[in-house]
Design a protein around this motif. Structure first.
Motif, mmCIF file in Angstrom:
data_model
loop_
_atom_site.group_PDB
_atom_site.id
_atom_site.type_symbol
_atom_site.label_atom_id
_atom_site.label_comp_id
_atom_site.label_asym_id
_atom_site.label_seq_id
_atom_site.Cartn_x
_atom_site.Cartn_y
_atom_site.Cartn_z
ATOM 1 N N PRO A 31 -7.052 -0.954 16.108
ATOM 2 C CA PRO A 31 -8.418 -1.233 15.577
ATOM 3 C C PRO A 31 -8.811 -0.345 14.414
ATOM 4 O O PRO A 31 -9.706 -0.550 13.674
ATOM 5 N N ASP A 32 -8.160 0.992 14.366
ATOM 6 C CA ASP A 32 -8.717 1.894 13.317
ATOM 7 C C ASP A 32 -7.615 2.119 12.541
ATOM 8 O O ASP A 32 -6.330 2.818 13.110
ATOM 9 N N PRO A 33 -7.631 1.863 11.184
ATOM 10 C CA PRO A 33 -6.311 2.206 10.444
ATOM 11 C C PRO A 33 -6.111 3.616 10.270
ATOM 12 O O PRO A 33 -4.745 3.785 9.878
ATOM 13 N N GLU A 34 -6.878 4.664 10.736
ATOM 14 C CA GLU A 34 -6.470 5.986 10.773
ATOM 15 C C GLU A 34 -5.334 6.248 11.699
ATOM 16 O O GLU A 34 -4.595 7.210 11.628
ATOM 17 N N GLN A 35 -5.492 5.446 12.726
ATOM 18 C CA GLN A 35 -4.347 5.779 13.701
ATOM 19 C C GLN A 35 -2.891 5.453 13.097
ATOM 20 O O GLN A 35 -1.972 6.038 13.499
ATOM 21 N N ASP B 10 -4.361 -4.719 7.203
ATOM 22 C CA ASP B 10 -5.428 -3.639 8.122
ATOM 23 C C ASP B 10 -5.085 -2.382 7.641
ATOM 24 O O ASP B 10 -5.968 -1.617 8.226
ATOM 25 N N ASP B 11 -4.197 -1.973 7.125
ATOM 26 C CA ASP B 11 -4.041 -0.405 6.890
ATOM 27 C C ASP B 11 -3.301 0.022 5.688
ATOM 28 O O ASP B 11 -2.925 1.089 5.421
#
Ligand SMILES: *Cc1c(COP(=O)(O)O)cnc(C)c1O
Length: 244
Positions: free
Chosen positions: A184-188, A221-222
């Motif tokens: 859910p979080d592109p930082e991942q 998404d990223d």
């Protein structure tokens, strides 16, 4: 409803903004529009909107669209980004301008064999990327490099394959490709992209004869995180063409 041109412009602006955040020239980042599940007419419209690089996952699906777009062959660059079975290597080598998803020595050998038959640049070489999986996610294809930074044997095993692939006369190894695990979080995805870049840098030192210029990473998404971490090619579908 936004038009295709508006969505494309918005994506290009986001690419440029991400590049500027890390002092990169946006012109050095290539946008591949991923058109899987969309018909040839959509590709034609994208081309009219200025998008020349098209990414497809499946050889057969792409082949039909290529036939419909035969008149535009010179203007389009076709990228194969999905997993390729060795029994389709011949067709892929004939049809595509670049294969991002080379994930085994065996596949590289098959592509090399058939790239010799397809007439390409003066040297007749097919541009390829090596797909790597650094996250260990079982659903992802790619050379298995989970843990390569702590386990030398994993890295060395890959290097042995790389050495043999670089010796294939009809392939032009341009760099690496990866798909980050969805979250859910592109930082991942950032540590994944960073690890792939480190791997690329290490390979470039070890095998300086190849260019290792390209890093194909980042999707709808990223992609901004991927650009911040060094992506030179982003593969974007939904942000341009809508949900599939
Ligand atoms: C589908 C796909 C993309 C594009 O994904 P979006 O989320 O639609 O941007 C990129 N790369 C690969 C390998 C794909 O299969």
């Amino acid at each position: 409803m936004e038009t295709l041109t508006e969505r494309l412009t918005a994506v290009r602006e986001r690419i440029a903004a991400a590049a500027r955040r890390v002092n990169r020239d946006p012109a050095t980042i290539r946008l591949v529009g991923v058109t899987k599940a969309h018909p040839a007419d959509v590709i034609r419209a994208a081309l009219e909107a200025g998008l020349c690089d098209v990414g497809e996952n499946r050889v057969q699906e792409a082949e039909a669209k290529m036939a419909a777009l035969e008149a535009e062959r010179q203007r389009l660059t076709w990228h194969l980004i999905g997993h390729l079975q060795t029994n389709k290597a011949k067709k892929a080598a004939m049809l595509f301008d670049m294969v991002h998803s080379v994930d085994s020595l065996r596949l590289a050998q098959m592509l090399d064999q058939h790239a010799a038959e397809a007439s390409r640049d003066a040297q007749g070489r097919l541009p390829i990327l090596l797909q790597v999986n650094v996250s260990g996610e079982a659903t992802k294809f790619g050379f298995d490099l989970d843990g390569w930074e702590t386990h030398l044997d994993i890295y060395e095993r890959f290097c042995a394959d790389v050495e043999r692939i670089l010796a294939l006369p009809h392939l032009d190894v341009r760099g690496l490709m990866t798909i980050a695990p969805w979250g859910p979080d592109p930082e991942q995805a950032r540590p994944i992209f960073r690890a792939v870049r480190r791997l690329r840098d290490k390979l470039a030192q070890r095998f300086p004869a190849a260019a290792w210029r390209e890093l194909s990473m980042g999707m709808t998404d990223d992609f901004e995180v991927a650009i911040e971490e060094g992506a030179t090619i982003v593969r974007i579908g939904r942000a341009i063409f809508g949900e599939r």
